[in-house]
Design an enzyme around this catalytic site. Sequence first.
Site, PDB file in Angstrom:
ATOM      1  N   ARG A 267       0.823  -1.234   0.000  1.00 35.17           N
ATOM      2  CA  ARG A 267       0.000   0.000   0.000  1.00 35.17           C
ATOM      3  C   ARG A 267       0.847   1.270   0.000  1.00 35.17           C
ATOM      4  NH1 ARG A 267      -2.761  -3.332   3.381  1.00 35.17           N
ATOM      5  NH2 ARG A 267      -4.626  -4.185   2.430  1.00 35.17           N
ATOM      6  N   LYS A 289       3.817  11.867 -10.885  1.00 37.17           N
ATOM      7  CA  LYS A 289       2.874  11.103 -11.713  1.00 37.17           C
ATOM      8  C   LYS A 289       3.528   9.776 -12.067  1.00 37.17           C
ATOM      9  CE  LYS A 289       0.291  14.447 -14.431  1.00 37.17           C
ATOM     10  NZ  LYS A 289      -0.013  14.718 -15.843  1.00 37.17           N
ATOM     11  N   GLU A 331      10.288  18.484 -24.433  1.00 37.59           N
ATOM     12  CA  GLU A 331       9.732  18.907 -23.133  1.00 37.59           C
ATOM     13  C   GLU A 331      10.458  20.156 -22.626  1.00 37.59           C
ATOM     14  OE1 GLU A 331       7.038  17.525 -22.074  1.00 37.59           O
ATOM     15  OE2 GLU A 331       7.036  15.374 -22.437  1.00 37.59           O
ATOM     16  N   LYS A 373       8.947  23.446 -13.326  1.00 39.21           N
ATOM     17  CA  LYS A 373       7.989  22.367 -13.062  1.00 39.21           C
ATOM     18  C   LYS A 373       7.719  22.232 -11.558  1.00 39.21           C
ATOM     19  CE  LYS A 373       6.219  17.928 -14.177  1.00 39.21           C
ATOM     20  NZ  LYS A 373       6.335  16.611 -14.780  1.00 39.21           N
ATOM     21  N   GLU A 383      -3.096  18.206 -10.361  1.00 36.12           N
ATOM     22  CA  GLU A 383      -3.505  18.598 -11.703  1.00 36.12           C
ATOM     23  C   GLU A 383      -4.984  18.936 -11.806  1.00 36.12           C
ATOM     24  OE1 GLU A 383      -1.572  16.463 -14.960  1.00 36.12           O
ATOM     25  OE2 GLU A 383      -3.352  16.862 -16.163  1.00 36.12           O
ATOM     26  N   ARG A 387      -1.470  22.938 -13.354  1.00 36.48           N
ATOM     27  CA  ARG A 387      -0.587  21.861 -13.831  1.00 36.48           C
ATOM     28  C   ARG A 387      -1.036  21.299 -15.175  1.00 36.48           C
ATOM     29  NH1 ARG A 387       1.861  16.695 -10.404  1.00 36.48           N
ATOM     30  NH2 ARG A 387       3.045  15.860 -12.158  1.00 36.48           N
ATOM     31  N   ASN A 391       0.410  19.821 -20.086  1.00 35.06           N
ATOM     32  CA  ASN A 391      -0.005  18.899 -21.146  1.00 35.06           C
ATOM     33  C   ASN A 391       0.069  19.546 -22.528  1.00 35.06           C
ATOM     34  OD1 ASN A 391      -0.609  16.625 -19.532  1.00 35.06           O
ATOM     35  ND2 ASN A 391      -2.466  17.653 -18.833  1.00 35.06           N
ATOM     36  N   HIS A 394       0.559  17.580 -25.718  1.00 32.89           N
ATOM     37  CA  HIS A 394       0.429  16.161 -25.410  1.00 32.89           C
ATOM     38  C   HIS A 394      -0.850  15.521 -25.930  1.00 32.89           C
ATOM     39  CE1 HIS A 394       3.989  16.866 -23.111  1.00 32.89           C
ATOM     40  NE2 HIS A 394       4.038  15.624 -22.676  1.00 32.89           N
ATOM     41  N   HIS A 398       0.123  12.339 -27.746  1.00 36.42           N
ATOM     42  CA  HIS A 398      -0.303  11.012 -27.286  1.00 36.42           C
ATOM     43  C   HIS A 398      -1.067  10.271 -28.378  1.00 36.42           C
ATOM     44  CE1 HIS A 398      -0.088  11.630 -22.622  1.00 36.42           C
ATOM     45  NE2 HIS A 398       1.090  11.531 -23.197  1.00 36.42           N
ATOM     46  N   HIS A 411       8.632   9.426 -27.408  1.00 38.54           N
ATOM     47  CA  HIS A 411       7.666  10.309 -26.748  1.00 38.54           C
ATOM     48  C   HIS A 411       7.946  11.782 -27.080  1.00 38.54           C
ATOM     49  CE1 HIS A 411       4.867  11.808 -23.773  1.00 38.54           C
ATOM     50  NE2 HIS A 411       5.824  12.499 -23.191  1.00 38.54           N
TER      51      HIS A 411
END
Length: 503
Positions: A267, A289, A331, A373, A383, A387, A391, A394, A398, A411
């Site tokens: 956990r 993330k 990026e 960042k 987010e 934040r 993206n 992206h 993506h 990427h």
Amino acid sequence: MGSGKTTVGQVLAPRLGAELVDLDARIAARAQKTVREVFAEHGEAHFRVLEREELDRVLAEPGAKVVALGGGTVVDDRSRRKVLESGVVVTLAAPVEVLAARVAGEEGRPLLMGKSAVEVLRGLLADRAHAYAECHARIDSAREVGAIADEIAALAAAPPIVVPLGTRTYRVEIARGISARLGERVKPFSGAITVTDSNVAALPLASAMTGARVVLEPGEEHKTIAAVERIWDGALDAGIDRDGIVIGLGGGVVGDLAGFAAATILRGVAFGLVPTTLLAMVDASIGGKTGFDRRHGKNLVGAFHQPSFVLVDPDALATLPDRDYRAGFAEVIKTAWLDSEEAVVELERRADALAARDADALAAIIRRSIRYKARVVANDERESGERRLLNLGHTVGHAIEVATAYREYLHGEAVSLGLVAAWRVSRSLGRASAAEVERMTKLLARFGLPIDLDRALDEAVLAAIASDKKKTRERIRFIVPSAPGRASIDELAIAEIRRAVAP
Ligand SMILES: NC(=O)c1ccc[n+]([C@@H]2O[C@H](COP(=O)([O-])OP(=O)(O)OC[C@H]3O[C@@H](n4cnc5c(N)ncnc54)[C@H](O)[C@@H]3O)[C@@H](O)[C@H]2O)c1
């Protein structure tokens, strides 16, 4: 109180050639009353206002300073973030009993008057734990003052970047050769397991690995639940307990997988990162993330789980293949554009040096990107607002990766094409100027990134845009850029985006 801020400051300031400022003394001088009198006559709230004003004055003055803050100064969110941004913040720590013994019999401590020092201090430390955790270093104050001053002076010469998230605060250390310190950083944990991929495992820097190892297949196509299972089993086979740590040594794929496994083993156990690609250094390692891909799309299963530390060693990039190195700049460019005109200018100015992998230029750009960042993550960890700007590029990026089954583009390359798409959308909405689009595209091209969006777009990519996870019904959230430092989060109809990006 009683942690020794003034005593340490008196030794540290001359060592740094700096002036020592005792914030309480400055407040007392301005109010022409003792701190105790200000509390008694006007109350704590008024004292905090004076404290904030005095801190602003001190920070605005020229010259190097060592500031002994009041014990409560950093409880104010604005003051705490301000000192973190403008200087190096050190929390001097000691057990409650030690602090109580130090302040015993002292006059002028308004918060202690008539009460048990141990009780009051215990309560204050519990209430302020989140604020005291947001610092560049936490140093045990039960040591010789000269040794503490030495440690702070060394820290001030090369401070880490703090990602301030209350008790989950962590530090990003950026220095050539820092990966060799991994063993030291995992010492406080009961055991460690290092996750890497087979490319990185073959490099000299893999000698930094510590504890049991899990070596994954490299590449986005292996960012799957099967890889997570290998980490789960590797950690459980090694007998990891709740005080253990999972280390991700590698690119963004390794980091995202190691982080997700750490979030879920028992956990949740700690994790640390040693990013070895440019993209992972400036982006994937910051912000917590974690996750993996499904056939439906990228990163569709994951968790927010912040690392305990990040070690960024620019020397690790020496072996990175040219294509991966260049991909990282997508990026970097995205971040600079979101940040400010100054950041874009720096990137343009250093482009040739960066292409040649100049160590100083790299360190400067990595530091600036991470700072940006870290600031965004600190303001919006989950987010739900600001934040989302990260993206930028992206949505279509993506979609290109999904439509090509992650095989055709790296990427960063997909993000580069996604940035071109974002600027097309921006133009169609009348936001970015033609000159801005040209400036942006030119910058991508200088780093050898793909900009031919028409070549990459086909029906499969356009269909994949609709499956983006940020979709809500027929409209999706799309980041629309304009001038450097300015971008907005728009809810756009999918049909509108398709129309704008299509050749
Ligand atoms: N978590 C986040 O916030 C976040 C942000 C951005 C991207 N990402 C994720 O990051 C991933 C992309 O990361 P990446 O570009 O680092 O890819 P990657 O992890 O696949 O690494 C790229 C390649 O370089 C190799 N490599 C790594 N370090 C090396 C070195 N020093 N020398 C030689 N080879 C080396 C790897 O084995 C791999 O083949 C994507 O899955 C993306 O979703 C996550």
